[in-house]
Design an enzyme around this catalytic site. Structure first.
Site: not given
Length: 381
Positions: A157-158
């Site tokens: 995830d970012r």
């Protein structure tokens, strides 16, 4: 001014980036967004379609964009009264402003003929998605190290940092994919959580139900009809009475699985505002995407594992860029919104005052191989 329209085929270049106050920006550029008319759009005028579906820009902008050819149908200019038909190609030519990320290097940990491993900084997406194209790990590696093509064999995830494994050819990528699908790959993360985590090993078996509208998952009891089966093993590494460092070993790979299972255990990630409570975050009130959770000082130029941006890259705030008179984001470097479809990129206000989650990918191992990443600074209690 001669406008050069870019496509995904244009490679990112070092001069595409601007660094200011510990933040990496992308110099705005001209880009063509393409979509095809959905059935529910058919029968609307081209201006009404955009004005109703993409409310982030004023009506007058869409009128002007159609008149000057910034919005086209099937590659042709059309009048503002043009009524669109199902499946027609619509192009929206925009002055694109990518969201900024933290100005961290993407350190290369291991470089082999078939495999590349890096330590992904938090806040940087792995690959092009949504409004991000150049401000991604893949884009930065290509611009600053000339590494292309690379094939990420897993995603983070970012807002998550840590080990990212990339194959350097399609054959190796397929080999990794087969091992992952066969359940032969083991993943290990560490997290900094609230409170005194249990000393004994804890296994959480709770279904994960992802709500795409909210961008948030919930944990459900295993025999529930809701969600997908999910299991994570947790082991406490250290504790100082206020926080614990926990080893997280997901058996399955569901959206936000570790974050949700830690919340379910009563020990959420300590800076995860999306899951620190049971109440969903109201995205419209917060003006942020669902995973924009950790709001810490962005003044530091160090990443989560202590790597600094080179001195020559830390500040070039005098760099300018082409101002576009029709652009609704100019003169700012950062955009005012996020992509919600393939045609526009203004929907939710962008707030760049963030760093990453206290969640870090430490190790991936498979048949005959193991790749690791250093501990982040926040893991030292």
């Amino acid at each position: 001014m001669d406008i050069i329209w870019q496509t995904p085929a244009n490679p990112p270049l070092p001069q595409d980036y601007i660094f200011r106050n510990g933040i990496r920006y992308v110099r705005p550029y001209y880009f063509e967004f393409i979509a095809h008319v959905k059935n529910r759009w058919a029968g609307k005028t081209i201006v009404d379609l955009f004005a109703e579906e993409f409310k982030g820009r004023p009506y007058d902008y869409y009128v002007s964009a159609v008149k000057c050819g910034r919005i086209q149908v099937d590659g042709e200019m059309v009048p503002v009264s043009y009524v669109v038909k199902s499946s027609q190609k619509i192009s929206h030519f925009v002055h694109r402003h990518e969201p900024p990320v933290m100005a961290c290097e993407v350190p290369i940990l291991l470089k082999e003929p078939d495999v590349l491993t890096v330590c992904k900084p938090a806040s940087v997406p792995v690959h092009p998605c949504g409004q991000y194209r150049k401000n991604t790990v893949v884009g930065i590696l290509q611009a600053e190290h000339g590494l292309a093509p690379v094939f990420p064999i897993h995603r983070l995830d970012r807002l998550v940092s840590g080990l990212l494994i990339m194959a350097r050819n399609a054959s190796k990528a397929d080999s990794f994919r087969q091992e992952i699908e066969a359940g032969l790959v083991k993943k290990q993360y560490i997290a900094k959580v609230v409170g005194k985590f249990p000393e004994s090993e804890l296994i959480v078996d709770a279904n994960i139900d992802y709500n795409a509208r909210e961008g948030r998952s919930t944990a459900e009891v295993r025999d529930s009809a809701k969600g997908k089966v999910a299991s994570t093993k947790f082991t406490r590494i250290s504790c100082n009475g206020t926080h614990s460092i926990v080893l997280c070993e997901p058996v399955t790979g569901r959206t936000h699985q570790i974050r949700v299972h830690l919340q379910y255990s009563g020990h959420p990630i300590a800076n995860d505002m999306l899951y620190i409570s049971e109440q969903p975050v109201d995205r419209s009130i917060n003006g942020s995407a669902a995973d924009r959770s950790a709001r810490i000082s962005n003044a530091s130029l160090t990443s989560n594992f202590g790597e600094k941006v080179p001195n020559e890259c830390q500040e070039n705030s005098n760099e300018d860029f082409d101002f576009d008179s029709m652009c609704t984001n100019c003169p700012n470097l950062a955009p005012k919104g996020f992509v919600i479809s393939g045609l526009d990129e203004v929907a939710i206000r962008y707030d760049g005052d963030e760093e990453g989650l206290w969640l870090h990918c430490m190790r991936y191992s498979g048949p005959g191989w193991t790749y690791e990443c250093p501990y982040p600074d926040w893991a030292k209690l």
